[in-house]
Design a protein around this motif. Structure first.
Motif, PDB file in Angstrom:
ATOM      1  N   GLN A  77       0.831  -1.204   0.000  1.00 24.55           N
ATOM      2  CA  GLN A  77       0.000   0.000   0.000  1.00 24.55           C
ATOM      3  C   GLN A  77       0.865   1.254   0.000  1.00 24.55           C
ATOM      4  O   GLN A  77       0.569   2.222  -0.701  1.00 24.55           O
ATOM      5  CB  GLN A  77      -0.935   0.005   1.208  1.00 24.55           C
ATOM      6  N   LEU A  78       1.942   1.244   0.770  1.00 29.18           N
ATOM      7  CA  LEU A  78       2.835   2.397   0.804  1.00 29.18           C
ATOM      8  C   LEU A  78       3.503   2.626  -0.553  1.00 29.18           C
ATOM      9  O   LEU A  78       3.640   3.772  -1.002  1.00 29.18           O
ATOM     10  CB  LEU A  78       3.882   2.230   1.902  1.00 29.18           C
ATOM     11  N   ILE A  79       3.886   1.557  -1.217  1.00 27.34           N
ATOM     12  CA  ILE A  79       4.488   1.686  -2.556  1.00 27.34           C
ATOM     13  C   ILE A  79       3.460   2.263  -3.525  1.00 27.34           C
ATOM     14  O   ILE A  79       3.766   3.159  -4.313  1.00 27.34           O
ATOM     15  CB  ILE A  79       5.027   0.331  -3.054  1.00 27.34           C
ATOM     16  N   THR A  80       2.228   1.769  -3.459  1.00 30.56           N
ATOM     17  CA  THR A  80       1.157   2.274  -4.325  1.00 30.56           C
ATOM     18  C   THR A  80       0.921   3.761  -4.076  1.00 30.56           C
ATOM     19  O   THR A  80       0.791   4.547  -5.019  1.00 30.56           O
ATOM     20  CB  THR A  80      -0.136   1.474  -4.105  1.00 30.56           C
ATOM     21  N   GLU A  81       0.863   4.147  -2.810  1.00 33.46           N
ATOM     22  CA  GLU A  81       0.643   5.557  -2.496  1.00 33.46           C
ATOM     23  C   GLU A  81       1.824   6.408  -2.959  1.00 33.46           C
ATOM     24  O   GLU A  81       1.630   7.499  -3.494  1.00 33.46           O
ATOM     25  CB  GLU A  81       0.368   5.734  -1.003  1.00 33.46           C
ATOM     26  N   ALA A  82       3.027   5.917  -2.772  1.00 33.40           N
ATOM     27  CA  ALA A  82       4.215   6.657  -3.219  1.00 33.40           C
ATOM     28  C   ALA A  82       4.209   6.818  -4.735  1.00 33.40           C
ATOM     29  O   ALA A  82       4.580   7.883  -5.255  1.00 33.40           O
ATOM     30  CB  ALA A  82       5.481   5.948  -2.756  1.00 33.40           C
ATOM     31  N   ALA A  83       3.772   5.796  -5.434  1.00 35.76           N
ATOM     32  CA  ALA A  83       3.731   5.843  -6.899  1.00 35.76           C
ATOM     33  C   ALA A  83       2.797   6.939  -7.403  1.00 35.76           C
ATOM     34  O   ALA A  83       3.000   7.470  -8.501  1.00 35.76           O
ATOM     35  CB  ALA A  83       3.293   4.487  -7.452  1.00 35.76           C
ATOM     36  N   ASN A  84       1.815   7.280  -6.612  1.00 39.01           N
ATOM     37  CA  ASN A  84       0.829   8.285  -7.012  1.00 39.01           C
ATOM     38  C   ASN A  84       1.139   9.685  -6.487  1.00 39.01           C
ATOM     39  O   ASN A  84       0.291  10.567  -6.569  1.00 39.01           O
ATOM     40  CB  ASN A  84      -0.567   7.848  -6.555  1.00 39.01           C
TER      41      ASN A  84
END
Length: 147
Positions: A77-84
């Motif tokens: 989830q943190l990677i997904t949020e960082a990607a955005n």
């Protein structure tokens, strides 16, 4: 007192994090993880979400290292949020993500979670590939989840 002020607070995640810390000190692991989870869920703002998510992941690794599924879900989830987010691998956000990477590396110290780390590495690789080489964000990104 902290619980009583949750409703009044414009930023209840600060109080929830403190409640998590208090529960951890008292040895109430389930309560502590629940408060850290709620703090992450209620946090607002891109850098704040990464910071509180990093704290939650750290608590999971410290208090429930056997819960690979929840640790992986939170890191993902943190990677997904960082990607955005623009600037996710810069300053405050970068420090939060670097703490995530360090915590995961320690958790996988003997290679017992290498499959989780590999999946997370596969998830972050295309995120890093999209970043410009100048400015240092790409290098920070590539260093977050070590293969």
């Amino acid at each position: 007192m902290l619980k009583a002020n949750l409703i009044k607070s414009h930023s209840p995640y600060y109080l929830m994090s403190q409640l998590g810390s208090n529960a951890k000190k008292q040895g109430r692991t389930a309560d502590a993880l629940d408060w850290y989870s709620q703090a992450f869920a209620k946090s607002e703002g891109p850098a704040t979400r990464l910071q509180w998510g990093s704290s939650y992941l750290s608590a999971l690794v410290d208090m429930a290292p056997q819960d690979s599924k929840r640790i992986e879900q939170t890191a993902s989830q943190l990677i997904t949020e960082a990607a955005n987010q623009q600037g996710a691998f810069y300053e405050r956000s970068a420090r939060s993500l670097q703490r995530v990477g360090q915590k995961l590396a320690a958790w996988n110290g003997k290679g017992e979670h290498k499959d989780v780390i590999q999946r997370l590495r596969q998830q972050i690789t295309p995120v890093c590939a999209k970043l410009p080489a100048e400015g240092g964000q790409k290098a920070v990104c590539e260093g977050v989840i070590k293969a």
